[in-house]
Design a protein around this motif. Structure first.
Motif, PDB file in Angstrom:
ATOM      1  N   SER A  45      37.564 -34.588 -36.863  1.00  9.57           N
ATOM      2  CA  SER A  45      38.913 -34.090 -36.610  1.00  9.57           C
ATOM      3  C   SER A  45      38.932 -32.576 -36.463  1.00  9.57           C
ATOM      4  N   GLY A  91      37.789 -31.049 -32.949  1.00 11.00           N
ATOM      5  CA  GLY A  91      38.759 -30.870 -31.869  1.00 11.00           C
ATOM      6  C   GLY A  91      39.465 -29.533 -31.961  1.00 11.00           C
ATOM      7  N   GLY A 128      44.470 -35.216 -32.984  1.00 15.34           N
ATOM      8  CA  GLY A 128      43.424 -35.821 -33.809  1.00 15.34           C
ATOM      9  C   GLY A 128      43.673 -35.617 -35.287  1.00 15.34           C
ATOM     10  N   ASN A 183      46.532 -37.886 -36.375  1.00 12.38           N
ATOM     11  CA  ASN A 183      46.055 -39.265 -36.487  1.00 12.38           C
ATOM     12  C   ASN A 183      45.275 -39.473 -37.777  1.00 12.38           C
ATOM     13  N   THR A 184      44.429 -38.493 -38.098  1.00 15.09           N
ATOM     14  CA  THR A 184      43.645 -38.578 -39.339  1.00 15.09           C
ATOM     15  C   THR A 184      44.552 -38.612 -40.562  1.00 15.09           C
TER      16      THR A 184
END
Length: 397
Positions: free
Chosen positions: A33, A36, A289, A292-293
């Protein structure tokens, strides 16, 4: 008498501690993560750094070469024929007060070959020009090999080659000969690249007297080079055409070679804006990202959240925990990206012989963008985690 218990506040150390728990437990996911974010920040820092380094190099070139050189070239008449500048053009320009140096060059009709074994129609893409002895002084050029034309040499079949001309003709050292029409000419010097007038890099230069004697040159210059004081450049520009060719100033085109370097710097600014846009896209993808994590982290740690709530943790404390985790994750990527971008800038600048420049505002802006991404990416998961009811969270449903 009733006493209402107030929830205790977490110290900064406690906030960082609970925020780092999730990162330590899921290291592989954290690295991916943060990568990114790191790519986006590295791209932005490197783009700004390389652009500023390139621009600094261009500005150093301009300072070294000067912006006070003007070139006046003969234009074409209505029939497309090259207009002839007066033979006295240089002398007339030198009479202008602010002018420091003036010289001229002229195209001559001579086909250049490496030797007499090469057919005349197979030229090497090198042109011949007649020049005055003070050309090198006016342009700020330097000789790489051999020497420049001398008062005696300008009357003899000798030539000085531009850097590109020497390469195309395969001349590696002075003393070798080339053919100009049917005349064998001795190479007495090879110039270093002329940054302000790169067209001369592809030229074989001979003196005005030699051009008149051996190649039928009529003595009319085609280009006049002039240097004046910096403050007088615009004024000299305005009067140069009518000074060189009174009554026919429309046939004289005046330009400033340094404008090409300035235009290159402006082009770099446009390219920088484009690349910054690409870096912003990469940063946005990295932020998605991270979000989402964090959402997955909330789903996987429902029982942990329920237990903390049952033990007295407030909704504010839960929100703060996950928001801190998101900020730490983004910050890790941002710091890594800033270091990568800086290293890339210094490495590439060193390879190009530039002075590496990494503006502090680019690092500060990158880290600020990282924190903003961290807040935005962690806000929804943090609010969602804080709204979980302890009983429901402990049941894992």
């Amino acid at each position: 008498m009733k006493h209402h218990l107030k929830p205790s506040r977490l110290s900064l150390r406690d906030v960082l501690g609970v925020g780092a728990v999730g990162l330590r437990a899921r290291r592989a996911r954290v690295v991916l993560s943060a990568l990114g974010i790191a790519i986006g920040i590295a791209t932005m820092v490197a783009v700004v750094g390389l652009s500023e380094s390139s621009r600094a190099d261009l500005m150093a070139q301009l300072d070294r070469l000067g912006t006070n050189l003007l070139t006046a070239e003969a234009g074409e008449d209505l029939e497309g024929n090259r207009i002839k500048l007066p033979k006295s053009a240089v002398a007339m320009v030198e009479r202008v007060g602010p002018v420091l140096h003036a010289t001229a060059a002229a195209d001559i009709d001579a086909r250049i070959r490496r030797s007499d074994l090469v057919p005349q129609e197979r030229s090497a893409g090198v042109i011949a020009q007649a020049v005055h002895l003070d050309l090198l002084t006016t342009l700020g050029g330097e000789v790489d090999q051999g020497s420049w034309l001398t008062p005696a040499g300008e009357r003899l079949p000798t030539t000085v080659l531009g850097s590109v001309a020497a390469q195309r003709l395969g001349v590696n050292r002075t003393g070798e000969t080339i053919m100009m029409n049917n005349t064998r000419v001795v190479v007495v010097g090879i110039l270093r690249p002329l940054e302000l007038v790169p067209t001369l890099d592809r030229v074989a230069m001979v003196g005005f007297p030699a051009a008149e004697q051996h190649f039928g040159f009529d003595g009319h210059p085609t280009t006049v080079f002039e240097r004046s004081t910096d403050a007088a450049v615009e004024d000299v520009w305005a009067i140069l055409p009518r000074t060189i060719s009174p009554g026919n100033e429309a046939g004289v085109k005046v330009s400033r070679p340094s404008d090409a370097l300035a235009a290159k710097a402006a082009t770099n600014e446009g390219l920088t804006t484009l690349m910054l846009g690409l870096g912003a896209v990469a940063l946005l993808v990295g932020g998605v990202g991270v979000a989402n994590t964090m959402v997955i982290s909330v789903l996987e740690r429902r029982q942990e959240i329920g237990l903390r709530r049952a033990l007295g943790a407030t909704r504010h404390a839960i929100r703060l925990q996950f928001l801190t985790e998101s900020l730490l994750l983004s910050g890790l990527g941002g710091i890594t990206g800033a270091l990568l971008g800086t290293a890339t800038t210094y490495g590439f600048a060193h390879a190009q012989d530039w002075t590496a420049v990494v503006p502090p505002w680019s690092l500060a802006g990158g880290l600020a963008a990282t924190l903003l991404i961290g807040v935005l990416a962690g806000l929804y998961p943090a609010i969602r985690a804080s709204r979980l009811h302890p009983t429901v969270a402990l049941n894992g449903t």
